[in-house]
Design a protein around this motif. Structure first.
Motif, PDB file in Angstrom:
ATOM      1  N   MET A 132     -10.273   6.954 -17.801  1.00 31.94           N
ATOM      2  CA  MET A 132     -10.648   8.352 -17.567  1.00 31.94           C
ATOM      3  C   MET A 132     -10.887   8.582 -16.074  1.00 31.94           C
ATOM      4  N   ILE A 133      -9.986   8.080 -15.237  1.00 35.67           N
ATOM      5  CA  ILE A 133     -10.080   8.310 -13.800  1.00 35.67           C
ATOM      6  C   ILE A 133      -9.775   9.782 -13.517  1.00 35.67           C
ATOM      7  N   GLN A 134     -10.586  10.405 -12.678  1.00 32.48           N
ATOM      8  CA  GLN A 134     -10.471  11.848 -12.462  1.00 32.48           C
ATOM      9  C   GLN A 134      -9.734  12.228 -11.191  1.00 32.48           C
ATOM     10  N   GLY A 135      -9.648  11.328 -10.199  1.00 29.58           N
ATOM     11  CA  GLY A 135      -8.942  11.700  -8.990  1.00 29.58           C
ATOM     12  C   GLY A 135      -9.189  10.736  -7.847  1.00 29.58           C
TER      13      GLY A 135
ATOM     14  N   PRO B  43       7.572   5.653   3.335  1.00 33.42           N
ATOM     15  CA  PRO B  43       9.008   5.323   3.402  1.00 33.42           C
ATOM     16  C   PRO B  43       9.625   5.114   2.023  1.00 33.42           C
ATOM     17  N   GLY B  44       8.787   4.747   1.035  1.00 35.49           N
ATOM     18  CA  GLY B  44       9.293   4.585  -0.330  1.00 35.49           C
ATOM     19  C   GLY B  44       9.193   5.846  -1.161  1.00 35.49           C
ATOM     20  N   ASN B  45       8.725   6.932  -0.515  1.00 32.74           N
ATOM     21  CA  ASN B  45       8.671   8.250  -1.141  1.00 32.74           C
ATOM     22  C   ASN B  45       7.809   8.284  -2.400  1.00 32.74           C
ATOM     23  N   ILE B  46       8.216   9.067  -3.398  1.00 31.55           N
ATOM     24  CA  ILE B  46       7.380   9.290  -4.584  1.00 31.55           C
ATOM     25  C   ILE B  46       7.175   7.997  -5.358  1.00 31.55           C
ATOM     26  N   ARG B  47       8.194   7.146  -5.377  1.00 29.79           N
ATOM     27  CA  ARG B  47       8.053   5.871  -6.082  1.00 29.79           C
ATOM     28  C   ARG B  47       6.961   5.017  -5.442  1.00 29.79           C
ATOM     29  N   GLU B  48       6.874   5.029  -4.117  1.00 26.69           N
ATOM     30  CA  GLU B  48       5.823   4.280  -3.427  1.00 26.69           C
ATOM     31  C   GLU B  48       4.450   4.843  -3.773  1.00 26.69           C
ATOM     32  N   LEU B  49       4.332   6.170  -3.784  1.00 26.93           N
ATOM     33  CA  LEU B  49       3.059   6.798  -4.143  1.00 26.93           C
ATOM     34  C   LEU B  49       2.654   6.411  -5.562  1.00 26.93           C
ATOM     35  N   GLU B  50       3.591   6.428  -6.485  1.00 26.20           N
ATOM     36  CA  GLU B  50       3.289   6.063  -7.870  1.00 26.20           C
ATOM     37  C   GLU B  50       2.838   4.607  -7.966  1.00 26.20           C
ATOM     38  N   ASN B  51       3.492   3.713  -7.220  1.00 27.40           N
ATOM     39  CA  ASN B  51       3.103   2.305  -7.241  1.00 27.40           C
ATOM     40  C   ASN B  51       1.700   2.106  -6.673  1.00 27.40           C
ATOM     41  N   ILE B  52       1.350   2.880  -5.630  1.00 25.93           N
ATOM     42  CA  ILE B  52       0.003   2.779  -5.047  1.00 25.93           C
ATOM     43  C   ILE B  52      -1.047   3.219  -6.065  1.00 25.93           C
ATOM     44  N   ILE B  53      -0.771   4.309  -6.766  1.00 22.76           N
ATOM     45  CA  ILE B  53      -1.728   4.784  -7.783  1.00 22.76           C
ATOM     46  C   ILE B  53      -1.856   3.762  -8.908  1.00 22.76           C
ATOM     47  N   GLU B  54      -0.738   3.163  -9.317  1.00 22.29           N
ATOM     48  CA  GLU B  54      -0.801   2.158 -10.388  1.00 22.29           C
ATOM     49  C   GLU B  54      -1.587   0.933  -9.928  1.00 22.29           C
TER      50      GLU B  54
ATOM     51  N   PHE C 255      -5.196   1.738 -10.170  1.00 23.04           N
ATOM     52  CA  PHE C 255      -5.672   1.769 -11.553  1.00 23.04           C
ATOM     53  C   PHE C 255      -6.102   0.390 -12.028  1.00 23.04           C
ATOM     54  N   VAL C 256      -5.448  -0.652 -11.536  1.00 16.15           N
ATOM     55  CA  VAL C 256      -5.801  -2.008 -11.946  1.00 16.15           C
ATOM     56  C   VAL C 256      -7.204  -2.358 -11.460  1.00 16.15           C
ATOM     57  N   LEU C 257      -7.551  -1.889 -10.262  1.00 19.60           N
ATOM     58  CA  LEU C 257      -8.825  -2.266  -9.653  1.00 19.60           C
ATOM     59  C   LEU C 257      -9.948  -1.285  -9.909  1.00 19.60           C
TER      60      LEU C 257
ATOM     61  N   ILE D 204     -10.757   7.028  -7.371  1.00 26.95           N
ATOM     62  CA  ILE D 204     -10.105   5.962  -6.617  1.00 26.95           C
ATOM     63  C   ILE D 204     -10.593   6.030  -5.170  1.00 26.95           C
ATOM     64  N   THR D 205     -11.063   4.908  -4.646  1.00 24.73           N
ATOM     65  CA  THR D 205     -11.562   4.849  -3.269  1.00 24.73           C
ATOM     66  C   THR D 205     -10.658   3.947  -2.427  1.00 24.73           C
ATOM     67  N   MET D 206     -10.980   3.833  -1.131  1.00 22.44           N
ATOM     68  CA  MET D 206     -10.185   3.005  -0.228  1.00 22.44           C
ATOM     69  C   MET D 206     -10.148   1.550  -0.677  1.00 22.44           C
ATOM     70  N   ALA D 207     -11.202   1.094  -1.340  1.00 22.63           N
ATOM     71  CA  ALA D 207     -11.263  -0.301  -1.788  1.00 22.63           C
ATOM     72  C   ALA D 207     -10.221  -0.608  -2.860  1.00 22.63           C
ATOM     73  N   HIS D 208      -9.696   0.428  -3.505  1.00 20.56           N
ATOM     74  CA  HIS D 208      -8.739   0.227  -4.594  1.00 20.56           C
ATOM     75  C   HIS D 208      -7.286   0.293  -4.126  1.00 20.56           C
ATOM     76  N   LEU D 209      -7.055   0.608  -2.841  1.00 20.10           N
ATOM     77  CA  LEU D 209      -5.693   0.741  -2.333  1.00 20.10           C
ATOM     78  C   LEU D 209      -5.102  -0.630  -2.005  1.00 20.10           C
ATOM     79  N   PRO D 210      -3.771  -0.746  -1.968  1.00 20.28           N
ATOM     80  CA  PRO D 210      -3.148  -2.007  -1.541  1.00 20.28           C
ATOM     81  C   PRO D 210      -3.627  -2.383  -0.145  1.00 20.28           C
ATOM     82  N   PRO D 211      -3.784  -3.671   0.141  1.00 23.82           N
ATOM     83  CA  PRO D 211      -4.312  -4.101   1.449  1.00 23.82           C
ATOM     84  C   PRO D 211      -3.504  -3.557   2.627  1.00 23.82           C
ATOM     85  N   SER D 212      -2.175  -3.486   2.487  1.00 30.27           N
ATOM     86  CA  SER D 212      -1.346  -3.019   3.599  1.00 30.27           C
ATOM     87  C   SER D 212      -1.676  -1.579   3.973  1.00 30.27           C
ATOM     88  N   LEU D 213      -1.872  -0.720   2.976  1.00 31.67           N
ATOM     89  CA  LEU D 213      -2.182   0.688   3.250  1.00 31.67           C
ATOM     90  C   LEU D 213      -3.602   0.836   3.763  1.00 31.67           C
TER      91      LEU D 213
END
Length: 447
Positions: free
Chosen positions: A339-342, A357-368, A371-373, A379-388
Motif C-alpha cells: 500500500m505504498i502511496q507515493g 537515458p533508459g526512458n520510461i523503462r528505466e523509471l519503471e525499473n527504479i520504482i520496482e 518496492f523491494v526495499l 518511497i525515500t532516497m534510501a530506497h533508490l538504486p545506489p547509482s541514482l
C-alpha cells in the motif's frame, strides 16, 4: 403507530431494507473471514451478486490491494477498534480497478458479543476521474501523459487506428513503442483479433523467417510437422515488428514481398498463403539516415512508413513523471500486495534532475527496485538504486520544491528545443505566451 411499535427493535427485513438503501457498500464477516451479509451497493460496485458473495472468503470477492497486507478489517478484528483506509482499491468482475475508501468496525450483537466484523466502502471512481481531468493527464490504453507532444499523438490516434495503413513508430529504447502499437490495435476494428509482437533484432534470418512465415513438415531437420508462423497467427489482426532496422537486406526483400502482394510462402512450402494483417513496425534508429547510407532498403522504408509516430524521450516530457510514477505504484501495489502511496519530495526532485537515458523503462525499473526495499507508505532516497542515489548526492532534493523543479526543467528544455524563442516554446508546451512569461519570472529562470 403505537408507542410499543416505536420501541420495537428493527427486525432483520427492516435492517436489510435500510442497508440496501444506502449508496455505500456494506458487508459483514464471521471469524472464519467468510461473508455473512452483502448489501445492494456492494453488489453494484463489485459486480458480484449477493448469493455468490455470501459464504465466500472476503479476499476472494474483493481482490483488494489490502487483503494480504494492511487490511483495515484484520486490524479491527485483531485490535478490537475501528480503522479507516483511505488508499485502497478492489478489482471488480470486469477486471477494473475501483478506488475506494473503507471503514471497519466490530460486529456486535445486542448482548455485547462480537460476531465478526463489518466494513463500509465507498466507490471513488468518479472522484478519481475528476482528479485526473483537473490535473490534465490523458490516458490511452496503458499510456498516460500530460505533455503537449504526447497529447498531439493521442489526438490523432483514433484516425490512425481507423486506417489499415502501415505505421512506423520511432523512439529511443524504453519510450513505449510496443504500448503505442497495442493502443493502435486496441482502438482499431481489428481489436478482437490477435496482436502478435516479435523482436526482429533478436533472431537470425532463418529463424526469423520460420517464426514469421511458419514452415512445412520436412523443411529442415527436426521439422516433424507443420508449424504456422506469426503472420498466420495474427490473421485479421496486427503484427508488431520491433527493431526492424536490425534485419538483414535479404530478409527485407522477403518482407517487402509480403507487404506488396499480401501473401507469403512458408519455409519448405509450395503454395502461397494469403495475409490479412496490419503491419506496425518500430525502431530506435534513424531509418532515414540508414536509407541514405544504403543500410536499409528504400522501397521497404516507404512501405512501412505510411504513417510515422515519433515518441519523445522521457527527458523531453518530464511533466509526465508524476503520472507515470502513480501508474507504476498502483500496478505494483496490486502485484506485491503493498500500500505504498507515493514518493517523498526529495525523490521526486531527484527524478526531475535525472536525464533517464533508459526512458520510461528505466523509471519503471527504479520504482520496482524501490518496492523491494520500501516497507513504509512513501518511497525515500534510501530506497533508490545506489547509482541514482549517489548521482543525486547527499541531501539531494532538500529544500527544493519538486513541482517548481519540474516546471523549471520543462520550461528550460522547451526553450532549448526552440533556440530560446519564447513564443515557439509556449506553443511547444501548449500554453499561452503570457503564461510562459509569468512562470519564467516566478521561477527566476535566466534566459
Amino acid at each position: 403507530m403505537s408507542q410499543n411499535d416505536r420501541n420495537t427493535p428493527l427486525n432483520t427485513d427492516t435492517t436489510k431494507i435500510i442497508l440496501d438503501s444506502i449508496s455505500d457498500g456494506v458487508f459483514t464477516i464471521d471469524y472464519n473471514w467468510k461473508i455473512t451479509s452483502f448489501n445492494r451497493a456492494a453488489e453494484e460496485i463489485t459486480g458480484i451478486c449477493r448469493q455468490d458473495a455470501i459464504g465466500c472468503h472476503c479476499w476472494d470477492v474483493f481482490r483488494s490491494n489490502m487483503c494480504e497486507q494492511g487490511c483495515a478489517l484484520k486490524k479491527t478484528m485483531d485490535q478490537g477498534k475501528p480503522f479507516v483506509s483511505s488508499s485502497a482499491y478492489i478489482i471488480n468482475t470486469q477486471q477494473k480497478k475501483i478506488p475506494i475508501t473503507a471503514s471497519t468496525s466490530l460486529l456486535i450483537d445486542k448482548n455485547g458479543e462480537v460476531l465478526g466484523g463489518v466494513e463500509t466502502f465507498r466507490d471513488h471512481s468518479v472522484v478519481e476521474a475528476l482528479r485526473k481531468e483537473l490535473t490534465g493527464g490523458v490516458r490511452v490504453g496503458d499510456m498516460v501523459s500530460n505533455s503537449s507532444a504526447m497529447k498531439n499523438i493521442f489526438n490523432i490516434l483514433p484516425q490512425i487506428a481507423e486506417s489499415d495503413s502501415s505505421v512506423l513508430i520511432e523512439g529511443e529504447t524504453g519510450t513505449g513503442k510496443e504500448l503505442m502499437a497495442r493502443a493502435i490495435h486496441n482502438t482499431s476494428h481489428r481489436k478482437d483479433c490477435p496482436f502478435v509482437a516479435i523482436n526482429c533484432g533478436a533472431l537470425p534470418d532463418t529463424l526469423l523467417e520460420s517464426e514469421l512465415f511458419g514452415y512445412k513438415k520436412g523443411a529442415f531437420t527436426h521439422a516433424v510437422k507443420d508449424k504456422p508462423g506469426h503472420f498466420a497467427l495474427a490473421d485479421n489482426g496486427t503484427i508488431f515488428l520491433d527493431e526492424i532496422a536490425d534485419t538483414s537486406p535479404a530478409f527485407q526483400v522477403r518482407l517487402l514481398r509480403v507487404l506488396q502482394e499480401r501473401e507469403y510462402t512458408p519455409l519448405g512450402g509450395i503454395a502461397k498463403e494469403q495475409s490479412n494483417v496490419r503491419i506496425i513496425a518500430a525502431t530506435n534508429k534513424n531509418l532515414t539516415t540508414m536509407v541514405e547510407n544504403k543500410e536499409f532498403r528504400q522501397d521497404l522504408y516507404y512501405r512501412i512508413n505510411v504513417i510515422k509516430i515519433s515518441l519523445p524521450p522521457l527527458r523531453h516530457r518530464m511533466e509526465d513523471i508524476p503520472y507515470l510514477v502513480d501508474q507504476f505504484i498502483s500496478r505494483l501495489n496490486l502485484r506485491r500486495n503493498k500500500m505504498i502511496q507515493g514518493l517523498s519530495p526529495e525523490v521526486l526532485a531527484a527524478f526531475m534532475a535525472h536525464d533517464f537515458p533508459g526512458n520510461i523503462r528505466e523509471l519503471e525499473n527504479i520504482i520496482e527496485h524501490a518496492f523491494v526495499l520500501c516497507a513504509k507508505e512513501f518511497i525515500t532516497m534510501a530506497h533508490l538504486p545506489p547509482s541514482l542515489a549517489a548521482k543525486s548526492g547527499p541531501g539531494a532534493g532538500e529544500n527544493k520544491n519538486p513541482v517548481a523543479a519540474a516546471q523549471t526543467k520543462m520550461i528550460t528544455d522547451a526553450l532549448k528545443r526552440n533556440n530560446n524563442n519564447r513564443n515557439a516554446a509556449a506553443r511547444d508546451l501548449g500554453i499561452h505566451k503570457s503564461t510562459l512569461f509569468r512562470r519564467i519570472k516566478k521561477l527566476g529562470i535566466q534566459l
